[in-house]
Motif scaffolding. Sequence first.
Motif, PDB file in Angstrom:
ATOM      1  N   CYS A   5       0.841  -1.198   0.000  1.00 43.18           N
ATOM      2  CA  CYS A   5       0.000   0.000   0.000  1.00 43.18           C
ATOM      3  C   CYS A   5       0.879   1.253   0.000  1.00 43.18           C
ATOM      4  CB  CYS A   5      -0.904   0.034   1.224  1.00 43.18           C
ATOM      5  SG  CYS A   5      -2.210  -1.184   1.185  1.00 43.18           S
ATOM      6  N   ASP A   6       0.419   2.276  -0.664  1.00 43.09           N
ATOM      7  CA  ASP A   6       1.126   3.550  -0.684  1.00 43.09           C
ATOM      8  C   ASP A   6       0.648   4.428   0.460  1.00 43.09           C
ATOM      9  OD1 ASP A   6       2.558   2.926  -2.980  1.00 43.09           O
ATOM     10  OD2 ASP A   6       1.012   3.744  -4.304  1.00 43.09           O
ATOM     11  N   PHE A   7       1.557   5.229   0.963  1.00 42.25           N
ATOM     12  CA  PHE A   7       1.236   6.218   1.982  1.00 42.25           C
ATOM     13  C   PHE A   7       1.555   7.590   1.425  1.00 42.25           C
ATOM     14  CE2 PHE A   7       1.810   2.507   4.614  1.00 42.25           C
ATOM     15  CZ  PHE A   7       0.831   2.660   5.569  1.00 42.25           C
ATOM     16  N   ALA A   8       0.785   8.567   1.834  1.00 41.91           N
ATOM     17  CA  ALA A   8       1.039   9.945   1.427  1.00 41.91           C
ATOM     18  C   ALA A   8       0.948  10.835   2.657  1.00 41.91           C
ATOM     19  CB  ALA A   8       0.021  10.397   0.384  1.00 41.91           C
ATOM     20  N   LEU A   9       1.962  11.666   2.832  1.00 46.82           N
ATOM     21  CA  LEU A   9       1.942  12.633   3.919  1.00 46.82           C
ATOM     22  C   LEU A   9       1.026  13.778   3.506  1.00 46.82           C
ATOM     23  CD1 LEU A   9       3.020  13.684   6.631  1.00 46.82           C
ATOM     24  CD2 LEU A   9       4.896  14.727   5.357  1.00 46.82           C
ATOM     25  N   ILE A  10      -0.046  13.959   4.237  1.00 45.73           N
ATOM     26  CA  ILE A  10      -1.022  14.990   3.909  1.00 45.73           C
ATOM     27  C   ILE A  10      -0.674  16.288   4.604  1.00 45.73           C
ATOM     28  CG2 ILE A  10      -3.452  15.649   4.085  1.00 45.73           C
ATOM     29  CD1 ILE A  10      -4.068  12.623   3.852  1.00 45.73           C
ATOM     30  N   GLU A  11      -0.270  16.181   5.851  1.00 42.54           N
ATOM     31  CA  GLU A  11       0.053  17.370   6.635  1.00 42.54           C
ATOM     32  C   GLU A  11       1.040  16.976   7.725  1.00 42.54           C
ATOM     33  OE1 GLU A  11      -2.209  20.628   9.501  1.00 42.54           O
ATOM     34  OE2 GLU A  11      -3.336  18.991   8.628  1.00 42.54           O
ATOM     35  N   ARG A  12       1.977  17.852   8.006  1.00 36.89           N
ATOM     36  CA  ARG A  12       2.919  17.621   9.101  1.00 36.89           C
ATOM     37  C   ARG A  12       2.583  18.632  10.184  1.00 36.89           C
ATOM     38  NH1 ARG A  12       7.625  14.870   8.971  1.00 36.89           N
ATOM     39  NH2 ARG A  12       7.777  15.031   6.726  1.00 36.89           N
ATOM     40  N   ALA A  13       2.025  18.141  11.276  1.00 40.91           N
ATOM     41  CA  ALA A  13       1.567  19.031  12.344  1.00 40.91           C
ATOM     42  C   ALA A  13       2.716  19.788  12.999  1.00 40.91           C
ATOM     43  CB  ALA A  13       0.804  18.228  13.392  1.00 40.91           C
ATOM     44  N   ALA A  16       9.065  20.851  12.260  1.00 45.59           N
ATOM     45  CA  ALA A  16      10.451  20.754  12.709  1.00 45.59           C
ATOM     46  C   ALA A  16      10.775  19.397  13.320  1.00 45.59           C
ATOM     47  CB  ALA A  16      10.743  21.856  13.721  1.00 45.59           C
ATOM     48  N   LEU A  17       9.774  18.574  13.574  1.00 46.17           N
ATOM     49  CA  LEU A  17      10.017  17.297  14.229  1.00 46.17           C
ATOM     50  C   LEU A  17       9.607  16.137  13.327  1.00 46.17           C
ATOM     51  CD1 LEU A  17      10.937  15.894  16.850  1.00 46.17           C
ATOM     52  CD2 LEU A  17       8.527  15.805  17.484  1.00 46.17           C
ATOM     53  N   THR A  18      10.599  15.448  12.824  1.00 47.94           N
ATOM     54  CA  THR A  18      10.344  14.219  12.082  1.00 47.94           C
ATOM     55  C   THR A  18      10.519  13.046  13.045  1.00 47.94           C
ATOM     56  OG1 THR A  18      12.655  13.920  11.462  1.00 47.94           O
ATOM     57  CG2 THR A  18      11.282  15.264   9.973  1.00 47.94           C
ATOM     58  N   LEU A  19      10.087  11.880  12.632  1.00 46.17           N
ATOM     59  CA  LEU A  19      10.310  10.701  13.479  1.00 46.17           C
ATOM     60  C   LEU A  19      11.800  10.460  13.680  1.00 46.17           C
ATOM     61  CD1 LEU A  19       7.619   8.154  12.288  1.00 46.17           C
ATOM     62  CD2 LEU A  19       7.836   9.214  14.531  1.00 46.17           C
ATOM     63  N   ALA A  20      12.583  10.679  12.642  1.00 49.15           N
ATOM     64  CA  ALA A  20      14.032  10.502  12.764  1.00 49.15           C
ATOM     65  C   ALA A  20      14.600  11.468  13.802  1.00 49.15           C
ATOM     66  CB  ALA A  20      14.700  10.707  11.409  1.00 49.15           C
ATOM     67  N   ASN A  21      14.163  12.723  13.756  1.00 50.00           N
ATOM     68  CA  ASN A  21      14.628  13.711  14.739  1.00 50.00           C
ATOM     69  C   ASN A  21      14.186  13.337  16.151  1.00 50.00           C
ATOM     70  OD1 ASN A  21      15.707  15.163  12.646  1.00 50.00           O
ATOM     71  ND2 ASN A  21      14.092  16.700  12.629  1.00 50.00           N
ATOM     72  N   PHE A  22      12.958  12.860  16.274  1.00 46.04           N
ATOM     73  CA  PHE A  22      12.436  12.453  17.581  1.00 46.04           C
ATOM     74  C   PHE A  22      13.311  11.359  18.181  1.00 46.04           C
ATOM     75  CE2 PHE A  22       9.984   9.465  20.121  1.00 46.04           C
ATOM     76  CZ  PHE A  22       9.421  10.297  21.072  1.00 46.04           C
ATOM     77  N   TRP A  23      13.580  10.304  17.402  1.00 38.51           N
ATOM     78  CA  TRP A  23      14.360   9.180  17.929  1.00 38.51           C
ATOM     79  C   TRP A  23      15.811   9.575  18.182  1.00 38.51           C
ATOM     80  CZ3 TRP A  23      12.141   5.646  20.436  1.00 38.51           C
ATOM     81  CH2 TRP A  23      10.855   5.250  20.115  1.00 38.51           C
ATOM     82  N   GLN A  24      16.354  10.433  17.339  1.00 41.95           N
ATOM     83  CA  GLN A  24      17.715  10.909  17.563  1.00 41.95           C
ATOM     84  C   GLN A  24      17.791  11.681  18.881  1.00 41.95           C
ATOM     85  OE1 GLN A  24      19.201  13.738  14.683  1.00 41.95           O
ATOM     86  NE2 GLN A  24      21.297  13.038  15.020  1.00 41.95           N
ATOM     87  N   LEU A  25      16.824  12.541  19.120  1.00 43.20           N
ATOM     88  CA  LEU A  25      16.780  13.307  20.360  1.00 43.20           C
ATOM     89  C   LEU A  25      16.582  12.388  21.563  1.00 43.20           C
ATOM     90  CD1 LEU A  25      16.674  16.144  21.683  1.00 43.20           C
ATOM     91  CD2 LEU A  25      14.208  16.076  21.327  1.00 43.20           C
TER      92      LEU A  25
END
Length: 65
Positions: A5-13, A16-25
């Motif tokens: 299945c394809d996913f599409a990012l509709i909106e980023r609430a 400044a915070l991506t999942l990668a940034n969250f886990w890195q922090l």
Amino acid sequence: MVSGCDFALIERAWPALTLANFWQLKNAHRPDPAALLAVADIPALSPNAAEKFRRRAEWLLENAY
């Protein structure tokens, strides 16, 4: 969910915070306390997780910097 299945990012609430940034922090040895507090203020974060981020920021401010 079906494989392929394809996913599409509709909106980023919180742009400044991506999942990668969250886990890195979260996994950083000595993260920036201001960044921890900014993440703790995100309403979508569970109260328990927000409190952990706040406590870590407070500890770093008192002991590590």
